[in-house]
Design an enzyme around this catalytic site. Structure first.
Site, PDB file in Angstrom:
ATOM      1  N   GLU A 181     -14.102  -2.309  -2.191  1.00 14.94           N
ATOM      2  CA  GLU A 181     -14.352  -2.514  -0.764  1.00 14.94           C
ATOM      3  C   GLU A 181     -15.695  -1.940  -0.326  1.00 14.94           C
ATOM      4  O   GLU A 181     -16.009  -0.785  -0.614  1.00 14.94           O
ATOM      5  CB  GLU A 181     -13.237  -1.879   0.080  1.00 14.94           C
ATOM      6  CG  GLU A 181     -13.441  -2.064   1.575  1.00 14.94           C
ATOM      7  CD  GLU A 181     -12.237  -1.706   2.415  1.00 14.94           C
ATOM      8  OE1 GLU A 181     -12.338  -1.801   3.654  1.00 14.94           O
ATOM      9  OE2 GLU A 181     -11.203  -1.316   1.841  1.00 14.94           O
ATOM     10  N   ASP A 206       0.823  -1.211   0.000  1.00 18.30           N
ATOM     11  CA  ASP A 206       0.000   0.000   0.000  1.00 18.30           C
ATOM     12  C   ASP A 206       0.852   1.254   0.000  1.00 18.30           C
ATOM     13  O   ASP A 206       1.860   1.337   0.717  1.00 18.30           O
ATOM     14  CB  ASP A 206      -0.886   0.032   1.243  1.00 18.30           C
ATOM     15  CG  ASP A 206      -2.301  -0.447   0.978  1.00 18.30           C
ATOM     16  OD1 ASP A 206      -2.741  -0.413  -0.190  1.00 18.30           O
ATOM     17  OD2 ASP A 206      -2.976  -0.847   1.944  1.00 18.30           O
TER      18      ASP A 206
END
Length: 275
Positions: free
Chosen positions: A182, A83
């Site tokens: 998500e 990330d």
């Protein structure tokens, strides 16, 4: 077979489901690789699960490099995605390139992941043109939790759903090789998956995605601060660990550990010379 951007695309084309989990250390990464996971995300969720922050905002590039390199050392065939943390790419393409480069060189990533849609397409384009694979992330993007007003399901209105589809097509056009979806409605995730040529990886987005990802402490019952609705506990490792810790405390306190089989010996004639 080594998992790469190409094998991800092949899986999409063949209709084969992709599997991802988060990991933040060498030992866990080794176990996941031995199990046959396709990819590991060194997520900025380490802010919550490893560093004890309330959110991911405080995570730094240095944090990601430190944990990413540990995971990379534990893998050979698993794709490692790291990330890009908050404010490591939002400030423009130059910063995005520098920080993505550091995650690749120092963190030994196979790809980087960043959050956002059309607004970060210039960064995605610049990073991919530099030869760094990018995974995009849409829907509930944790780095924007303050703007969302909390961890809320995204894409539930007509306007929001259309925007999410537009953003998905935009990040694909910018060069992303995959996109995490998500906390969006299952049927919306299925529409996005069908519209895209690149794989979708769902987390709280239903079974219609091309793959799935979970935070490993969630699916093993090791993190109890909060448990999202979409999490399935595949094992209660947290309970096993707590019991083991209790047993250790008990045996040390009673003097039953360490036992003879856990100790080392010395010749008696050597001991005699010490007195």
């Amino acid at each position: 077979m080594k998992n790469t951007v190409r094998t991800f695309q092949m899986a999409k084309e063949k209709g084969e489901k992709l599997t991802m989990l988060t990991a933040y250390d060498y030992s866990t990464a080794r176990l996941m690789e031995e199990a046959g996971i396709n990819a590991i995300l060194v997520g900025d969720s380490l802010g919550n699960t490893m560093l004890g922050y309330e959110d991911t905002i405080s995570v730094t590039v240095e944090d990601m490099i430190h944990h990413g390199a540990a995971v990379a050392r534990g893998t050979s065939d698993t794709m490692v995605v790291i990330d890009m943390p908050f404010m490591s790419y939002q400030t423009g393409t130059r910063d995005a390139l520098i920080n993505a480069g550091r995650l690749m060189k120092e963190g030994r990533a196979g790809a980087v992941k960043l959050e956002g849609g059309a607004s970060v397409c210039p960064q995605i384009k610049a990073i991919t043109e530099a030869g760094i694979p990018v995974m995009a992330h849409l829907g509930l993007t944790p780095q924007s939790v303050n703007a969302f007003g909390g961890n809320r399901v995204q894409g539930k209105t007509e306007e929001a759903a259309k925007k999410l589809i537009e953003d998905a097509l935009a990040v694909q056009e910018a060069g992303a090789f995959a996109v995490v979806l998500e906390c969006i409605p299952e049927k919306l995730a299925k529409i996005v998956t069908e519209k895209l040529d690149i794989p979708t990886i769902g987390i709280g987005a239903g079974a219609g995605c091309d793959g799935q990802i979970l935070v490993y402490q969630d699916m093993l019952g090791m993190f109890s601060d909060y448990v999202p609705k979409f999490v399935k506990k595949f094992a209660n490792v947290g309970d096993v660990m707590k019991q083991a810790f209790k047993d250790y405390i008990s045996e040390v306190s009673s003097g039953t550990y360490p036992a003879q089989e856990h100790t080392f010996k010395i010749d008696e004639d050597v001991l005699e010379k010490l007195y």
